[in-house]
Design a protein around this motif. Structure first.
Motif, mmCIF file in Angstrom:
data_model
loop_
_atom_site.group_PDB
_atom_site.id
_atom_site.type_symbol
_atom_site.label_atom_id
_atom_site.label_comp_id
_atom_site.label_asym_id
_atom_site.label_seq_id
_atom_site.Cartn_x
_atom_site.Cartn_y
_atom_site.Cartn_z
ATOM 1 N N LEU A 1 -2.619 -14.016 -26.468
ATOM 2 C CA LEU A 1 -3.093 -12.866 -25.706
ATOM 3 C C LEU A 1 -4.054 -13.339 -24.634
ATOM 4 O O LEU A 1 -4.916 -14.186 -24.892
ATOM 5 N N ILE A 2 -3.901 -12.811 -23.428
ATOM 6 C CA ILE A 2 -4.881 -13.065 -22.375
ATOM 7 C C ILE A 2 -6.022 -12.080 -22.574
ATOM 8 O O ILE A 2 -5.806 -10.860 -22.505
ATOM 9 N N PRO A 3 -7.229 -12.545 -22.852
ATOM 10 C CA PRO A 3 -8.333 -11.618 -23.113
ATOM 11 C C PRO A 3 -8.580 -10.699 -21.925
ATOM 12 O O PRO A 3 -8.436 -11.101 -20.762
ATOM 13 N N ALA A 4 -8.922 -9.461 -22.222
ATOM 14 C CA ALA A 4 -9.227 -8.500 -21.159
ATOM 15 C C ALA A 4 -10.567 -8.851 -20.518
ATOM 16 O O ALA A 4 -11.554 -9.103 -21.204
ATOM 17 N N GLN A 5 -10.572 -8.876 -19.201
ATOM 18 C CA GLN A 5 -11.802 -9.196 -18.476
ATOM 19 C C GLN A 5 -12.616 -7.955 -18.173
ATOM 20 O O GLN A 5 -13.788 -8.028 -17.904
ATOM 21 N N ARG A 6 -11.924 -6.833 -18.183
ATOM 22 C CA ARG A 6 -12.578 -5.570 -17.888
ATOM 23 C C ARG A 6 -11.735 -4.459 -18.521
ATOM 24 O O ARG A 6 -10.603 -4.673 -18.911
ATOM 25 N N THR A 7 -12.320 -3.270 -18.579
ATOM 26 C CA THR A 7 -11.555 -2.140 -19.067
ATOM 27 C C THR A 7 -10.571 -1.719 -18.000
ATOM 28 O O THR A 7 -10.943 -1.472 -16.849
ATOM 29 N N CYS A 8 -9.296 -1.626 -18.356
ATOM 30 C CA CYS A 8 -8.269 -1.259 -17.400
ATOM 31 C C CYS A 8 -8.397 0.207 -17.027
ATOM 32 O O CYS A 8 -8.587 1.063 -17.889
#
Length: 243
Positions: free
Chosen positions: A233-240
């Motif tokens: 999984l590519i970690p989320a950098q911000r809330t989409c």
């Protein structure tokens, strides 16, 4: 008992495109098979809330009109898919996903987009994934030809009943993983913890090799910076947002 002779859970998505940060789920499948138990499959059709590009519809066969007429609300589908996978993980069954980083990242961003608790926040470090693409590229690094699911099915003599439908692809991915594990004692004999950890490293090495290839290939140099090394999984950098 080796992991591949027990229960496996196939997971696959068909989507509006290939941008994990912005594209949406159209169909999903979570199917449990093997382990001397009947196959149990959950499938979903979502109204993604955006138009489905013609190119994507040609791949999976679902048009915007069909999704709007027959699909369930995207938030509802995402919540149910996350719940189904969480139940699988809690039960100790490995999730088999071809090119896992794509499907898990899309699901993660959709969950955040729709206010659903992401799978990674529910199961934490208990998630164990088997990615036939990563396995194949590790055990047969120099084989010529493609590495898509259809290619692996031909290579490992696995039946693919209907390419690019989520349920068919999920089952086929499980069959390929079983074949690789049966043929390669290191893979089949590993514990799930070992195999998951190895795949994190193998996926990183494979991504770095791809980025290096892009840097050395005239006209493709710009693609190197877009290669991500994280798995599954590519970690989320911000809330989409709801873009």
């Amino acid at each position: 008992m080796s992991w591949h002779t027990g229960r496996l859970c196939g997971f696959d998505l068909e989507t509006t495109g290939i941008d994990v940060e912005h594209d949406r789920i159209v169909t999903a499948c979570v199917v449990q098979c093997g382990g001397s138990h009947p196959t149990a499959s959950g499938t979903w059709l979502a109204d993604p809330g955006i138009d489905i590009p013609e190119e994507a519809a040609k791949v999976h066969g679902i048009t915007t009109e069909q999704a709007r007429a027959k699909g369930r609300p995207a938030a509802e589908v995402v919540e149910q898919v996350v719940a189904a996978l969480a139940a699988v993980v809690v039960s100790g069954v490995p999730v088999v996903a071809m090119n896992a980083v794509y499907d898990f990242t899309i699901l993660d961003r959709e969950a955040r987009r729709h206010g659903v608790q992401p799978l990674v926040d529910i199961v934490g470090g208990d998630l164990r994934v088997v990615d036939p693409r990563v396995l194949d590229k590790s055990v047969d690094k120099f084989r010529r030809g493609g590495r898509k699911l259809e290619d692996l099915c031909r290579t490992y003599e696995v039946r693919l009943d209907g390419a690019h439908s989520a349920d068919a692809d999920a089952i086929a991915a499980c069959r390929v993983a079983w074949r690789i594990a049966s043929k390669k004692p290191k893979v089949g004999g590993a514990s799930l913890d070992e195999l998951h950890a190895w795949q994190i490293e193998w996926a990183r090495e494979q991504a770095e090799s791809l980025a290096d290839y892009f840097r050395r290939t005239p006209g493709k140099e710009h693609q190197a910076d877009g290669v991500r090394t994280e798995w599954p999984l590519i970690p989320a950098q911000r809330t989409c947002g709801a873009s």
